[in-house]
Structure formats: C-alpha cells, structure tokens
Motif scaffolding. Sequence first.
Motif, short mmCIF file in Angstrom:
data_model
loop_
_atom_site.label_atom_id
_atom_site.label_comp_id
_atom_site.label_asym_id
_atom_site.label_seq_id
_atom_site.Cartn_x
_atom_site.Cartn_y
_atom_site.Cartn_z
N SER A 626 -9.79 -0.75 35.55
CA SER A 626 -10.43 -1.54 34.49
C SER A 626 -10.10 -3.00 34.75
O SER A 626 -9.15 -3.31 35.47
CB SER A 626 -9.86 -1.17 33.12
N SER A 627 -10.86 -3.90 34.14
CA SER A 627 -10.51 -5.30 34.32
C SER A 627 -10.82 -6.11 33.09
O SER A 627 -11.59 -5.69 32.22
CB SER A 627 -11.25 -5.89 35.53
N LYS A 628 -10.17 -7.25 33.00
CA LYS A 628 -10.50 -8.22 31.94
C LYS A 628 -10.32 -9.62 32.52
O LYS A 628 -9.41 -9.86 33.31
CB LYS A 628 -9.61 -8.00 30.72
N PRO A 629 -11.20 -10.51 32.12
CA PRO A 629 -11.09 -11.88 32.63
C PRO A 629 -10.07 -12.67 31.82
O PRO A 629 -9.75 -12.30 30.68
CB PRO A 629 -12.50 -12.45 32.40
N THR A 706 -12.90 2.10 29.41
CA THR A 706 -11.63 2.76 29.05
C THR A 706 -10.56 1.76 28.67
O THR A 706 -9.57 2.14 28.05
CB THR A 706 -11.13 3.70 30.17
N ASP A 707 -10.70 0.47 29.01
CA ASP A 707 -9.73 -0.51 28.50
C ASP A 707 -10.22 -1.13 27.20
O ASP A 707 -9.62 -2.07 26.69
CB ASP A 707 -9.42 -1.58 29.56
N GLY A 708 -11.32 -0.61 26.66
CA GLY A 708 -11.77 -1.02 25.34
C GLY A 708 -12.86 -2.07 25.34
O GLY A 708 -13.57 -2.21 24.35
N THR A 709 -13.01 -2.80 26.43
CA THR A 709 -13.96 -3.92 26.42
C THR A 709 -14.70 -4.05 27.74
O THR A 709 -14.08 -4.08 28.81
CB THR A 709 -13.21 -5.26 26.16
N TRP A 710 -16.03 -4.13 27.63
CA TRP A 710 -16.85 -4.46 28.80
C TRP A 710 -16.76 -5.97 28.99
O TRP A 710 -17.31 -6.74 28.21
CB TRP A 710 -18.30 -4.08 28.57
N ASP A 711 -16.05 -6.42 29.99
CA ASP A 711 -15.93 -7.87 30.14
C ASP A 711 -15.58 -8.31 31.57
O ASP A 711 -15.82 -9.45 31.94
CB ASP A 711 -14.90 -8.44 29.15
N GLY A 712 -15.01 -7.43 32.38
CA GLY A 712 -14.50 -7.87 33.68
C GLY A 712 -15.45 -7.55 34.82
O GLY A 712 -16.55 -7.03 34.61
N PRO A 713 -15.06 -7.85 36.06
CA PRO A 713 -15.90 -7.61 37.23
C PRO A 713 -15.98 -6.14 37.62
O PRO A 713 -16.84 -5.77 38.43
CB PRO A 713 -15.21 -8.42 38.33
N CYS A 714 -15.10 -5.30 37.07
CA CYS A 714 -15.22 -3.86 37.32
C CYS A 714 -14.71 -3.15 36.08
O CYS A 714 -13.80 -3.62 35.42
CB CYS A 714 -14.42 -3.44 38.56
N GLU A 715 -15.33 -2.04 35.75
CA GLU A 715 -14.88 -1.30 34.57
C GLU A 715 -14.90 0.20 34.86
O GLU A 715 -15.80 0.72 35.52
CB GLU A 715 -15.77 -1.59 33.35
N SER A 716 -13.88 0.85 34.31
CA SER A 716 -13.82 2.30 34.26
C SER A 716 -14.41 2.71 32.92
O SER A 716 -14.09 2.10 31.90
CB SER A 716 -12.34 2.70 34.38
CA LIG Z 1 -12.53 -4.58 30.45
#
Ligand SMILES: [Ca+2]
Length: 1019
Positions: A626-629, A706-716
């Motif tokens: 997962s990712s977040k900016p 799965t990290d709660g937020t669609w926001d980063g360059p890759c998401e699970s």
């Molecule tokens: Ca995210």
Amino acid sequence: MTLLALLAAVVPAGVAIHPQSPGVAVRNEPLQGLPLCVWNDSSLFTTLKSAMQERGDKVFRFPNGSYSDIYHWNGAGAFTTDSVWVAKDSVYKPGWTGESIHRGQTTGTSASAITDGKLDSYWWSNPDHPGAPGWFSLDLSSAKSVDSVALWLGSVRPDSVQILRWAGENAIWPPPHAQMDGSSWTEVARLPASDIVGFKLGAAASVRYFGVRPIGVLANGWQVREMKVFGAGAALTTNIANSATQTKVYAASAHPANRSTKFVPNWDFEAYMKWIRDYPGAIPLICVNYGTGTLEEAAAWIHYANKVKGYGIKRWQVGNESSGEWEEGGTVTARQYAERFVKFARAMRAEDPTIEIEGPVLAGVDFTTQASGDFDGRSWMEGFLAYVDSVEKVVGIRLVDGIDFHNYPYWFTSAPSAAAMFNACDKSGAQYDSLSALMGRTIADPVSRQILMTEFNTSTVSSSLEMEAAGGTAAGLQFAHFIQRFGDRGLTNTWELYTGIQKGPDGTFGSLSVMTSPARGTWSSLDYPPNASFWTTRTIVRQWLDETGGDTIVPVDQVAGARLFAVRNKGRVSVLAFNMTEDSVALALDASLFPDGGDILSWGTGEYLWTGTDADARAIPDNGPSSKPFAAGWTGASKIPPFGMLVVRGAGRARQPLRTAHWLLNGTALTVEDTLVVSGWSSGEGSALKSGTWTAGAATGVLVATDGTWDGPCESWIAKIPASEIGTGVANLKVSIAGTGGDVASDSQSIKVTGARRPVFLIADFENKKASTAYGAQFNTWSVDNGKVSAKIVAGAVGGWCLKDSINLTQPEDLGYATVFNTSVKMPENLHQLDSAHKLIGIAFDLRTRHSSASGAFGFSYNLSSVKDYDNFAVVLPNTNGAWIRDTVLFVEAKQGGWGAAVPFELDSLATIEFDGRGEGAVEISLDNIVFLGTEGDPINVGVRKAASRGPLALSGRKLSIAHAGKWSLRLVAPNGRVNRSWIGVGATTLSLGRTNGAQWAILESEGVRQILALPVVQ
Ligand SMILES: [Ca+2]
Ligand SMILES: [Ca+2]
Ligand SMILES: [Ca+2]
C-alpha cells in the motif's frame, strides 16, 4: 516561525541518511532472476513468464541445482572405454543425466563403492587435480577397538598408500576432511600399493575415523575396490551396497565415469535458449557439469553455443556446490576444485575469450570458517581464491570473473521461528563483509570481480513461515544486504520459480519459491499466485531502486528492531526498512532529505495474509505494498508494520502507466450463499490512484484500499461481495482502478454464481450393507504393490453403515513414485439428465482416513473417459487421523497434474470417481453418504454430517466458538494488520464477536494450532 520550522522544533531529529557519501553504485539489470530447472515441465516457464516479468527477473540459470553436476548438455556424443561422456561440439541432441559409476562418497541415496561389499566395484579418484590427489576417510560411527585393516586396490594405483587415524572420537561436522587443521591425523602405516594391502596394528587401538591417502605418481587417479577394518577377528565395517547402512565413507573427488540415470529431463538447452530469446532482456547463465562432466564437455558447450549457434552467452559457472558431500563428483577440497576449475576455465576461455567464468558456486556463506579440506589452515573460499590467484599471476590471464555462492541462512529441525529466521538472514550482511575482506587479502583486483548469489532464500527447510509475510520480509532483508554490499557487481537468482508445496518438519506446508500452488478453487491473474518473497523482492528491485537505473547505496543510521538501507538517485533519497519484530516499529527519518515530499510504501499482513498451514492454505489478499503520499513539510514519522517492510521515497519518479499487476479471486464458481473475495494490487508510478470499483452484471461496488485510502502510486485493495448480490448465472466481473490524469486500468474475469448447493442425488450410503452404490455399481479396489485391500461394511459416519477400505501398503523397490491403493466406482449413466435437472457442481462425502506414516497422503480424482494418459482431475484429501469429516469437491476445483495432455473437464465424460491413499504403511479410507451436489431441484434427505470445521474455531451468527482444550489466543485482524480485539483463554468457550471495527479475520493460535477464519462482511 513557519509551520515547517515549528514542526522541526518539536519533532526530535530523525534517523540520518548520508546522501553525500560516495556510496556504491547499484546495477538494476541484471540484478535478479530465477532458475529454470530441467526437472520442471517446460510449460511452467510459459505459464509463469508474465509473473517473472512482473518481478523484474532478467537472469535465468540452467540446468540448475545438483542436476548441474549430472547434466550432459548434448545428447550427441559417445562414451570412452572408461565410460567418460564425450559430447560433440557442432551437432546437437537434447541432453541427459548421468550418475557416477565409481562413487567413493556415501550420499543420502547412493552407496560408496569402497564399502559396498563388492570387489568388482571401485572408487576412482579424479585425475584432474594432481596437486591434491583424491583421498578418503572412513567413519566407524563410534570409536572401536581395531587390530587390523585390509584394503583392496584397483589396477590404477599409486606407489604406496598411507593409512591415518584421527585422534579422539569426535570430529567437527562435516567430517574430518572439513576441519581447518589436520594435526589430529597420525600415520599408522605406509605400505607399498598392491592388489591387497593389509596390516596388523602393533596393539589394538580405539579408532573412529581412518584416513587413506595415496603416495607417489598418479597420472590417472587411483582406484580402491574395498576397505575393511577388523577387531578380535570380527569385521567392524559394514560392507553392503546400501547407503543407509554401509560404513560411511567420505571420499574427496570422483572420476567422471558415469552412466545414465532413469530421469528424462523435461526440457533441454535449445528449448531453454528459445525461451531466453523470446523473453525481453533475458540473460542466460549456464552451469557446466563438474560432477560427471569434463573440461572438454564444458568447452564443447561454449563452442556449440557461441561459435556454431552464435548465442553469445556470457555467463558460465563451473559446477554447483561441489564442496558438498551431497553433490555428484563431490565432496571436493578447495584445492581439488581450484585445480580443476583452472583447467575448465582455460579450456572454456580458449573457446571464447569474451565469456565471464564464475566459481566456486559455494554452498553457504561461511566464507572464513568452512574448512578447505586440505588441512592448510585455510577456509574453503580462501583456498580457492588463493590458488586461482597464484595461477592467474603465472599465466597472465583472468580465470575467475565472478565469485559465486548460495545462501539459505536459516536452518531449523522442528519448529521455525520468525525472529530466528530474521536473525539468520540479517547475519548474512556480516558474512558478505567477510567475503569482501577475504577477497581483499587473497586475490588481485578483488573489486573488479563480480559477486553472484545464484541461489538464495531464507531456508532449505519447508514450513508455512516461508509463505507468511514474515518469510518474505526475511528473504528481502537478506537480498538488501547483498545489494548494499555488492552494488553493481552483484547478481542473484532466487531459489526458485516454483517447487510445489511440501510438508516441513513442523507439520506445516511451505514452498521455497516465488510462485506457489493455486489453492483449491482460487483464480490468479498470474496463473499461479505469488508467494511472499515475490512481493518483497519485486518491491526492492522495482520500487525501492529506480527501474531506470542511477541508484547509489548510501549509509543510513539504524533503528532498534529494524534494518534500514538507503539509496540516492539524482538528489532523491529512498529508504528501505525491515521490521524484524512482531510489533510495529516507529521510524522517524530526517525529513529535511525529503524537501519535495514523496511517498511511503508499506507491506505487511494487511497486504499479504497467508491463511492456514496445510497443503491447501492460501494468501488472501496476495498483494504488493500500500502507499500514501506525503507533502513538503512532512515530519519524517512513519511506522514499519510487524515483520513487514517500508519504503520511503523522495518525490520525482518517472511516470508509468496505471495497471493492475496481480489480482485474485477466492473462487470463480460460487453459490448464492458464498462470498466472493476479490483482491489485487495496482500501480501507476509517478501518479496517484484515486479509486477502485467492481461491477458484475447489474451489481456494482467499491474496492477498498487496504491501508484505508486511495491516494498513493500503488495500492493493495480488496472487496468482499456476497454472491447473492451478483445473482445466479455467468457474470463478467470487472475491476477498474482510476488514477490521476484520467488513467484507468480495467481487468475482467468470468465467474459463475449458482443456486445454493445441496445434495441432489445419492451415490452411496451403504445402508444396503454392500460395497455398492444406490444404483448398483460396485466399488473396486486396486493397489500398486498387489497387496490385498480389505473392504468391509462397518458402523457409519452418522449411524447406519459405511464402507471401510484398508491395506498395509509396501513400497516396491523399482517404483518411481509413492506406493498407492485406491477404491473407485462408476458414475451413473444418466449424468446428462441429472445435470439438466440439478445443475451438478460437485461431489460431497463423509470421509475418515488414517495413515500410520506422517508422510502418507490421500487424494480424490475424477476419471474422465476423455483422459487417455491417467492425468486425471485430482485434489488432495486430508489425513483425518480417524475422525469423520464432511468434505466437498467441486468440479472446478480439481486440476490435472500437468504431466499429461490437458483436456477440458466435461461432465459427460465423467466415468468413475476414485479415492486413493499413498505411502508405505497401514492405510484406511472410510466413506459414507456420497452424493452429487447440485444447485437446482429438491435436496435429497441423506443423514449427512454438517460440514466439519477445519479447526477448533467456528463462527455461527455473531458467536465465535472455540473447541480447544489447551491455552489459546484469539485476535480479530483488519486488512492493514491492525488487531482490533484480542482474547486469551484456556479450554472450550463461546465468545460474542461484538464490534469488529473493520476486522476481516479471526486468528486463533495455540500450541500446534493456527486457524484463520474469514469474518462476515459488515456493511
Ligand atoms: Ca493509500
Ligand atoms: Ca567395492
Ligand atoms: Ca451410511
């Protein structure tokens, strides 16, 4: 004071990174790859090609593992009168495998010729290393009172032989030759060589190990037919052709004389090269046969590949783990290997001066402590390097371009521990440093030599720990240590692509490979689902490092409980962090190094959760990070998930198209009572992912990051969809991910939802007290060992009667697979009618199995009239240890083994069903209430048991019941790994599920039990 300055004032200084350090340049390509093993079916390499590309694999080894030391690359050739294979160098036929004829080493599967009780069989040393002639030691397994020794020699022999004894009873394992210091050997006799060399000791002596060395001229090696040791008139050696019981011999070196094994390789050099040419950017890596091959055979391979065919193959290894006593041609001492390596290298270089030659392909990373075997006080690696260096200086040409080794740092014999696995993998860093130091003092121009780790993983021992996120993280940690040390000199192969799944010593199942078996019913967009190590190595190569190159490793401070690595690239910094503990680790980085913001990639059990420990366990979700900016002014604070991995990257990565790299369904054939679990991982480097949606028919919904937020360059992401929402029928399940700039990635897969499954037609309940079906077909039994199967009607699963088949299975010696028995029965003839009335989807049955051997196994298969090669549709059944369970096998779950011609499953061709038991021992299969399951029409009333839970944890409504006598712990876990609730208790109890707060799994653990249960969807 600006906000930024204010933050800087209140936040303690973070972990320092030193981007101005000169650093070590990293080579992105080739950095990693996989073995393409000759024992795998070549169709696997086609099936898994997209997965390999996804992981960033570029280097592919051939023919692999210990088979490298028995594989003759060219089937065109002839034997010499001494049974040495001479390959042609311009005509080609597919290769074959040859085993040693004159074996001196007792191995796990083959007997030494020195103590096999036969005078016409003999050990023959290899003549290619006159400076370190072959010798052997004999192990009486304990100190014995010896008064005489007899040795039968072959016609090729030295002037005399020296008999030595080892002082004391114990030698460090491995055996005496592998000790640094040979001072414990003392000469007891030196005798002229003749047909029989016998002598009496002056007085009986207590001896465990004898050593035998040649003295004098050895132009063609030497031969020993047999050795016996006596005490008080009785033989103290066991001279028998059985590797398990004969007196064990450690013989250093073996003559390359060989004969064909029965194994027929599944693919060959030309098929491999065709595959290499079809794979974008693939680099071949060839291991020449050191065990049963010759330097001429190696040179012929290069001649054929690079001169005749013009393949331009650059990378060539000499032998595989030749120091190992398990290896054909081995064990060899460092000096023996080095002398022979030099001959191989010069012959190979003479064919093509542009190739890169790699050795010694050492087993393990004990670079300074694993003894040379030459009693020169040196380590094995040091002995190799020192000799090659001395020859290079004399001949004036480079002989070894790359130093090659294999690393499986974690060894366990009963229960694996994640913490111990991390510690072992972490220790690799110091061992790599010791290799650099050793090379620095032993061989010229050390930094100009490449470093290759052509096999690595956490352990050679299987367990479900390897499948868990922790196992993947530990493998990633070891890989990162390698990259940090060797940078642009480094190249690796992960062991391996796919090995199936094996039971480990702790009774759990694991697979030492980057891809794993598809669990019953699951569907993966990469065909085989990725294993944990796939994601960690992929993240390191493609997301921590910059795929376009230009990274430099720079120093970074460390944090307790974690290991950090850092790279800089055009002013950007990327930090890679591994959590070696079961708790989250807080990480505070020096935020001033990320002035333009960036993103944080996080990977742990929220993204990849291995559920279960049996052969049918699976990972759901099976995703990348997962990712977040984060924006300019970030505080530098983050958390590394338990036993997980974190990547913190400065902004500025080149944009890549948005795509879904992998997605997974828990099933494609569902009933309205099932829940469809769809999970996946999407990436659009350099942009941000905004949302995910699914549609199936008229139904639609969101995919949850799965990290709660669609926001980063890759998401699970994951969604749990009650199949009743989709409705019955065939539907096209479509998942769509939207990113910044209007990017959309859509993928789809057909699924089928049927009515609730129900028993619709009775096959057999044995209430007629006969081994026959309700429609009159007889149950037949068969065993491969011709043993008698006892078929009895006994008390049934839920009262009444059942069929009990039992047999004592034996393993015929010449059988190439596990001994097996089965019971089979014909299917009714009106299947077509039954199907149109009931929409048949599978078969259910009550099952009770027992096997006296822990390695025994059970299976169920559908025999189709359309399958002509016995490659039936099969599933694994459990050993229930005498308990009744209700099991269900859906037609879609059964798979062909893959070795025969694939045919589609069609109900019309369903001829018989078959239950089988495998492996030597007392085996029982009891059956009752066998029914067809359908999704339409009235259910029939059979006295079937309720579906048994596969463990002590069961869910009914909102109540969790635990049927377990001992201590246990239970926790409710959310997709991001967060524990929402937990309990600790003893004995059976019932708990109210209460508020789950987004938890998706209940995980029960106790001594010997680990069970993961999916929780109901909470809207
Ligand atoms: Ca995210
Ligand atoms: Ca013999
Ligand atoms: Ca019955």
